[in-house]
Write a protein that holds these residues in place. Sequence first.
Motif, PDB file in Angstrom:
ATOM      1  N   ARG A 224     -31.907  -4.763 -15.050  1.00  0.00           N
ATOM      2  CA  ARG A 224     -33.234  -5.370 -15.028  1.00  0.00           C
ATOM      3  C   ARG A 224     -34.287  -4.349 -15.468  1.00  0.00           C
ATOM      4  O   ARG A 224     -35.205  -4.678 -16.232  1.00  0.00           O
ATOM      5  CB  ARG A 224     -33.564  -5.903 -13.626  1.00  0.00           C
ATOM      6  CG  ARG A 224     -32.720  -7.080 -13.185  1.00  0.00           C
ATOM      7  CD  ARG A 224     -33.188  -7.620 -11.827  1.00  0.00           C
ATOM      8  NE  ARG A 224     -34.462  -8.302 -11.978  1.00  0.00           N
ATOM      9  CZ  ARG A 224     -34.579  -9.585 -12.329  1.00  0.00           C
ATOM     10  NH1 ARG A 224     -33.507 -10.313 -12.584  1.00  0.00           N
ATOM     11  NH2 ARG A 224     -35.756 -10.135 -12.448  1.00  0.00           N
ATOM     12  N   ASP A 225     -34.156  -3.123 -15.000  1.00  0.00           N
ATOM     13  CA  ASP A 225     -35.105  -2.089 -15.400  1.00  0.00           C
ATOM     14  C   ASP A 225     -34.997  -1.822 -16.896  1.00  0.00           C
ATOM     15  O   ASP A 225     -36.019  -1.664 -17.589  1.00  0.00           O
ATOM     16  CB  ASP A 225     -34.851  -0.811 -14.607  1.00  0.00           C
ATOM     17  CG  ASP A 225     -35.854   0.281 -14.932  1.00  0.00           C
ATOM     18  OD1 ASP A 225     -37.053   0.085 -14.667  1.00  0.00           O
ATOM     19  OD2 ASP A 225     -35.436   1.335 -15.453  1.00  0.00           O
ATOM     20  N   PHE A 226     -33.776  -1.766 -17.414  1.00  0.00           N
ATOM     21  CA  PHE A 226     -33.574  -1.563 -18.848  1.00  0.00           C
ATOM     22  C   PHE A 226     -34.213  -2.698 -19.649  1.00  0.00           C
ATOM     23  O   PHE A 226     -34.897  -2.464 -20.657  1.00  0.00           O
ATOM     24  CB  PHE A 226     -32.082  -1.480 -19.156  1.00  0.00           C
ATOM     25  CG  PHE A 226     -31.770  -1.383 -20.622  1.00  0.00           C
ATOM     26  CD1 PHE A 226     -31.789  -0.158 -21.262  1.00  0.00           C
ATOM     27  CD2 PHE A 226     -31.462  -2.526 -21.357  1.00  0.00           C
ATOM     28  CE1 PHE A 226     -31.511  -0.060 -22.622  1.00  0.00           C
ATOM     29  CE2 PHE A 226     -31.184  -2.435 -22.713  1.00  0.00           C
ATOM     30  CZ  PHE A 226     -31.209  -1.200 -23.349  1.00  0.00           C
ATOM     31  N   ALA A 227     -33.989  -3.935 -19.206  1.00  0.00           N
ATOM     32  CA  ALA A 227     -34.556  -5.092 -19.914  1.00  0.00           C
ATOM     33  C   ALA A 227     -36.075  -5.067 -19.882  1.00  0.00           C
ATOM     34  O   ALA A 227     -36.737  -5.406 -20.867  1.00  0.00           O
ATOM     35  CB  ALA A 227     -34.031  -6.390 -19.288  1.00  0.00           C
ATOM     36  N   ARG A 228     -36.629  -4.657 -18.758  1.00  0.00           N
ATOM     37  CA  ARG A 228     -38.090  -4.608 -18.630  1.00  0.00           C
ATOM     38  C   ARG A 228     -38.687  -3.564 -19.573  1.00  0.00           C
ATOM     39  O   ARG A 228     -39.739  -3.781 -20.173  1.00  0.00           O
ATOM     40  CB  ARG A 228     -38.452  -4.312 -17.171  1.00  0.00           C
ATOM     41  CG  ARG A 228     -39.907  -4.503 -16.829  1.00  0.00           C
ATOM     42  CD  ARG A 228     -40.138  -4.494 -15.324  1.00  0.00           C
ATOM     43  NE  ARG A 228     -39.750  -5.757 -14.711  1.00  0.00           N
ATOM     44  CZ  ARG A 228     -38.706  -5.924 -13.912  1.00  0.00           C
ATOM     45  NH1 ARG A 228     -37.914  -4.894 -13.630  1.00  0.00           N
ATOM     46  NH2 ARG A 228     -38.433  -7.097 -13.397  1.00  0.00           N
ATOM     47  N   ARG A 229     -37.977  -2.446 -19.733  1.00  0.00           N
ATOM     48  CA  ARG A 229     -38.496  -1.350 -20.558  1.00  0.00           C
ATOM     49  C   ARG A 229     -38.246  -1.558 -22.052  1.00  0.00           C
ATOM     50  O   ARG A 229     -39.082  -1.166 -22.878  1.00  0.00           O
ATOM     51  CB  ARG A 229     -37.842  -0.028 -20.125  1.00  0.00           C
ATOM     52  CG  ARG A 229     -38.259   0.473 -18.756  1.00  0.00           C
ATOM     53  CD  ARG A 229     -37.399   1.670 -18.360  1.00  0.00           C
ATOM     54  NE  ARG A 229     -37.767   2.197 -17.051  1.00  0.00           N
ATOM     55  CZ  ARG A 229     -38.670   3.152 -16.855  1.00  0.00           C
ATOM     56  NH1 ARG A 229     -39.299   3.673 -17.906  1.00  0.00           N
ATOM     57  NH2 ARG A 229     -38.953   3.583 -15.639  1.00  0.00           N
ATOM     58  N   HIS A 230     -37.101  -2.168 -22.390  1.00  0.00           N
ATOM     59  CA  HIS A 230     -36.687  -2.154 -23.792  1.00  0.00           C
ATOM     60  C   HIS A 230     -36.497  -3.527 -24.435  1.00  0.00           C
ATOM     61  O   HIS A 230     -36.526  -3.621 -25.673  1.00  0.00           O
ATOM     62  CB  HIS A 230     -35.379  -1.368 -23.936  1.00  0.00           C
ATOM     63  CG  HIS A 230     -35.466   0.030 -23.436  1.00  0.00           C
ATOM     64  ND1 HIS A 230     -36.169   1.021 -24.095  1.00  0.00           N
ATOM     65  CD2 HIS A 230     -34.948   0.611 -22.314  1.00  0.00           C
ATOM     66  CE1 HIS A 230     -36.074   2.147 -23.427  1.00  0.00           C
ATOM     67  NE2 HIS A 230     -35.338   1.938 -22.340  1.00  0.00           N
ATOM     68  N   ILE A 231     -36.275  -4.568 -23.641  1.00  0.00           N
ATOM     69  CA  ILE A 231     -36.024  -5.895 -24.197  1.00  0.00           C
ATOM     70  C   ILE A 231     -37.278  -6.764 -24.158  1.00  0.00           C
ATOM     71  O   ILE A 231     -37.655  -7.379 -25.165  1.00  0.00           O
ATOM     72  CB  ILE A 231     -34.882  -6.611 -23.453  1.00  0.00           C
ATOM     73  CG1 ILE A 231     -33.599  -5.759 -23.509  1.00  0.00           C
ATOM     74  CG2 ILE A 231     -34.639  -7.990 -24.047  1.00  0.00           C
ATOM     75  CD1 ILE A 231     -33.050  -5.542 -24.894  1.00  0.00           C
ATOM     76  N   ALA A 232     -37.935  -6.791 -23.005  1.00  0.00           N
ATOM     77  CA  ALA A 232     -39.087  -7.679 -22.845  1.00  0.00           C
ATOM     78  C   ALA A 232     -40.186  -7.385 -23.865  1.00  0.00           C
ATOM     79  O   ALA A 232     -40.870  -8.298 -24.334  1.00  0.00           O
ATOM     80  CB  ALA A 232     -39.631  -7.570 -21.410  1.00  0.00           C
ATOM     81  N   VAL A 233     -40.376  -6.103 -24.210  1.00  0.00           N
ATOM     82  CA  VAL A 233     -41.447  -5.753 -25.137  1.00  0.00           C
ATOM     83  C   VAL A 233     -41.242  -6.406 -26.508  1.00  0.00           C
ATOM     84  O   VAL A 233     -42.210  -6.661 -27.221  1.00  0.00           O
ATOM     85  CB  VAL A 233     -41.547  -4.221 -25.275  1.00  0.00           C
ATOM     86  CG1 VAL A 233     -42.003  -3.605 -23.988  1.00  0.00           C
ATOM     87  CG2 VAL A 233     -40.217  -3.615 -25.721  1.00  0.00           C
ATOM     88  N   ALA A 234     -40.007  -6.673 -26.878  1.00  0.00           N
ATOM     89  CA  ALA A 234     -39.739  -7.257 -28.188  1.00  0.00           C
ATOM     90  C   ALA A 234     -40.251  -8.697 -28.285  1.00  0.00           C
ATOM     91  O   ALA A 234     -40.515  -9.191 -29.391  1.00  0.00           O
ATOM     92  CB  ALA A 234     -38.233  -7.240 -28.480  1.00  0.00           C
ATOM     93  N   TYR A 235     -40.409  -9.357 -27.141  1.00  0.00           N
ATOM     94  CA  TYR A 235     -40.853 -10.748 -27.139  1.00  0.00           C
ATOM     95  C   TYR A 235     -42.367 -10.900 -27.322  1.00  0.00           C
ATOM     96  O   TYR A 235     -42.875 -12.001 -27.354  1.00  0.00           O
ATOM     97  CB  TYR A 235     -40.433 -11.426 -25.824  1.00  0.00           C
ATOM     98  CG  TYR A 235     -38.972 -11.804 -25.757  1.00  0.00           C
ATOM     99  CD1 TYR A 235     -38.576 -13.123 -25.951  1.00  0.00           C
ATOM    100  CD2 TYR A 235     -37.992 -10.861 -25.496  1.00  0.00           C
ATOM    101  CE1 TYR A 235     -37.232 -13.478 -25.872  1.00  0.00           C
ATOM    102  CE2 TYR A 235     -36.654 -11.197 -25.417  1.00  0.00           C
ATOM    103  CZ  TYR A 235     -36.278 -12.517 -25.616  1.00  0.00           C
ATOM    104  OH  TYR A 235     -34.950 -12.866 -25.544  1.00  0.00           O
ATOM    105  N   ARG A 236     -43.070  -9.783 -27.412  1.00  0.00           N
ATOM    106  CA  ARG A 236     -44.536  -9.795 -27.585  1.00  0.00           C
ATOM    107  C   ARG A 236     -45.208 -10.664 -26.517  1.00  0.00           C
ATOM    108  O   ARG A 236     -46.012 -11.553 -26.802  1.00  0.00           O
ATOM    109  CB  ARG A 236     -44.922 -10.293 -28.973  1.00  0.00           C
ATOM    110  CG  ARG A 236     -44.263  -9.529 -30.111  1.00  0.00           C
ATOM    111  CD  ARG A 236     -44.776  -9.984 -31.457  1.00  0.00           C
ATOM    112  NE  ARG A 236     -43.854  -9.656 -32.507  1.00  0.00           N
ATOM    113  CZ  ARG A 236     -44.020  -9.993 -33.798  1.00  0.00           C
ATOM    114  NH1 ARG A 236     -45.090 -10.669 -34.155  1.00  0.00           N
ATOM    115  NH2 ARG A 236     -43.122  -9.663 -34.706  1.00  0.00           N
ATOM    116  N   LEU A 237     -44.845 -10.373 -25.265  1.00  0.00           N
ATOM    117  CA  LEU A 237     -45.395 -11.146 -24.158  1.00  0.00           C
ATOM    118  C   LEU A 237     -46.878 -10.862 -23.978  1.00  0.00           C
ATOM    119  O   LEU A 237     -47.344  -9.746 -24.201  1.00  0.00           O
ATOM    120  CB  LEU A 237     -44.615 -10.820 -22.886  1.00  0.00           C
ATOM    121  CG  LEU A 237     -43.095 -11.083 -22.949  1.00  0.00           C
ATOM    122  CD1 LEU A 237     -42.410 -10.541 -21.718  1.00  0.00           C
ATOM    123  CD2 LEU A 237     -42.829 -12.579 -23.109  1.00  0.00           C
ATOM    124  N   THR A 238     -47.599 -11.875 -23.547  1.00  0.00           N
ATOM    125  CA  THR A 238     -49.038 -11.718 -23.324  1.00  0.00           C
ATOM    126  C   THR A 238     -49.324 -11.422 -21.862  1.00  0.00           C
ATOM    127  O   THR A 238     -48.482 -11.584 -21.000  1.00  0.00           O
ATOM    128  CB  THR A 238     -49.784 -12.998 -23.743  1.00  0.00           C
ATOM    129  OG1 THR A 238     -49.272 -14.114 -22.977  1.00  0.00           O
ATOM    130  CG2 THR A 238     -49.583 -13.274 -25.215  1.00  0.00           C
TER     131      THR A 238
END
Length: 202
Positions: free
Chosen positions: A188-202
Amino acid sequence: MSSSRLLALVRAEGDEHADVLDAALSAFLDFGIRRTSMSEIARRAGISPATLYRRFAQKAEIVQAVGLREVRRFLDSVDTEVDPEASGEEQVVTLFVAFLGGLRRNKLLARLIATEPESVLPALTVQGAPVLGLGRDYLVGVIERLQRAGLAEEFDPLPLAEMLARVALSLALTPETVLPLRDDAKARDFARRHIAVAYRLT
């Protein structure tokens, strides 16, 4: 068949021949696809070979049906984990971790890759365009849902969806990695740091 049509087929509800598909899945887990005969599937389903052949003309049709049902169950299990009311970041993180967990729990995929790679690897590599397209279309739907909810910026989701689908396919085929993905908290920490940013979340 286009990937969008394949995704629609995967998403279709109902198991008209659940007894046969359950029997085939059980046999595939015990013997692999190559060594499973139609007569063995019929025996496990409690029907005659003639009845089985009236439903499925050849084993390849059963293999495809089992595969589609396994994909549907996989996507349903991932979807169940994601709360559409959660923040965009939480949805993406949960999606990533649920995907990893689903891969680890998929006994058929693990069995075939470990003992019968010649049955599955071509369909996931050099002939893997339909599988890749299926994953891409699924992720396009996820991104578009986030965009409609105002949780992600407006952008063409196709390139990102393809990139993520290719990463997912790589993780499915080669689970050994230095990435911290075996522990859910670290994943979850990895996804928060490296995956979520790719989705260009607002």
